[in-house]
Motif scaffolding. Structure first.
Motif, PDB file in Angstrom:
ATOM      1  N   ASP A  77       0.841  -1.200   0.000  1.00  0.00           N
ATOM      2  CA  ASP A  77       0.000   0.000   0.000  1.00  0.00           C
ATOM      3  C   ASP A  77       0.880   1.256   0.000  1.00  0.00           C
ATOM      4  O   ASP A  77       0.622   2.223  -0.722  1.00  0.00           O
ATOM      5  CB  ASP A  77      -0.893   0.043   1.234  1.00  0.00           C
ATOM      6  N   CYS A  78       1.914   1.247   0.831  1.00  0.00           N
ATOM      7  CA  CYS A  78       2.819   2.400   0.934  1.00  0.00           C
ATOM      8  C   CYS A  78       3.522   2.681  -0.384  1.00  0.00           C
ATOM      9  O   CYS A  78       3.726   3.846  -0.770  1.00  0.00           O
ATOM     10  CB  CYS A  78       3.867   2.152   2.012  1.00  0.00           C
ATOM     11  N   MET A  79       3.913   1.631  -1.098  1.00  0.00           N
ATOM     12  CA  MET A  79       4.651   1.800  -2.332  1.00  0.00           C
ATOM     13  C   MET A  79       3.808   2.405  -3.446  1.00  0.00           C
ATOM     14  O   MET A  79       4.339   2.947  -4.419  1.00  0.00           O
ATOM     15  CB  MET A  79       5.232   0.461  -2.790  1.00  0.00           C
ATOM     16  N   ALA A  80       2.494   2.334  -3.313  1.00  0.00           N
ATOM     17  CA  ALA A  80       1.611   2.966  -4.302  1.00  0.00           C
ATOM     18  C   ALA A  80       1.570   4.483  -4.120  1.00  0.00           C
ATOM     19  O   ALA A  80       1.076   5.202  -4.998  1.00  0.00           O
ATOM     20  CB  ALA A  80       0.201   2.384  -4.199  1.00  0.00           C
ATOM     21  N   ASP A  81       2.078   4.972  -2.996  1.00  0.00           N
ATOM     22  CA  ASP A  81       2.171   6.403  -2.720  1.00  0.00           C
ATOM     23  C   ASP A  81       3.532   6.876  -3.245  1.00  0.00           C
ATOM     24  O   ASP A  81       4.571   6.602  -2.645  1.00  0.00           O
ATOM     25  CB  ASP A  81       2.046   6.636  -1.208  1.00  0.00           C
TER      26      ASP A  81
END
Length: 204
Positions: free
Chosen positions: A38-42
């Motif tokens: 999820d974080c890497m999509a930011d």
């Protein structure tokens, strides 16, 4: 790989991989994310993590023959993006009081001594302190005292002054606590705004 001395490789893993994981665990939860993927999509958060790895953590490592740290960091980021892993941030955040010294405090001390910038590391520690007081508790052998400290009027000073938490090399340095306090105050205005502002500053 078979090597004569494993310690430099262990430090590389602890700082680039594990240091990034701990940063994501706390900052990502403050942003409302549940997993590393999820974080890497930011994109802005991903950029901060790459900066942490290469500009702040890698600079503290001893040279390793045959190791391309930029390629290693990009390989880690690609692994972090894997949505099938479902690596939960609250799981990574467990026992953080035992992980901070190796993953973040040690490289911060080295960067301070070398007079290098360490703004993402400061944000990572501030996110931890912020999360201790605002997120659901996670397993930690020092959970009770950490949460009490994080709910004080000055959470940064209270947490960082706990015994046997911050290394002796960092404890007396006024610039250490000051930088964490600045990052913590920024987080008071919202994690997303803080990530966006920090990412812009690092692009200048």
């Amino acid at each position: 790989m078979l090597v004569a001395d494993v310690q430099p490789f262990e430090e590389m893993k602890l700082r680039l991989l594990n240091g990034a994981h701990t940063t994501l665990a706390w900052l990502g939860q403050l942003l409302g994310y549940q997993t590393v993927a999820d974080c890497m999509a930011d994109k802005e958060l991903r950029a901060l993590i790459r900066h942490l790895m290469l500009a702040e953590q890698a600079a503290t490592l001893r040279p390793l023959e045959g190791i391309d740290l930029a390629a290693y960091a990009d390989e880690l980021l690609k692994r972090f993006e894997n949505t099938r892993l479902r690596h939960r941030l609250d799981q990574i955040a467990s026992d953080s009081s035992q992980k901070m010294p190796q993953r973040l405090f040690a490289p911060i001390a080295i960067n301070l001594e070398a007079k290098r910038e360490w703004s993402v590391s400061a944000l990572a520690v501030a996110a931890w302190i912020k999360g201790l007081g605002s997120l659901p508790p996670v397993p930690d052998p020092r959970q009770d005292e950490l949460r009490r400290a994080a709910l004080c009027n000055d959470p940064v000073a209270a947490v960082l002054s706990l015994p046997s938490l911050v290394p002796d090399a960092l404890r007396p340095l006024a610039e250490f606590q000051a930088a964490i306090s600045v990052a913590f105050e920024r987080l008071q205005g919202g994690a997303k705004a803080t990530v966006t502002t920090t990412a812009k500053e690092l692009r200048r």
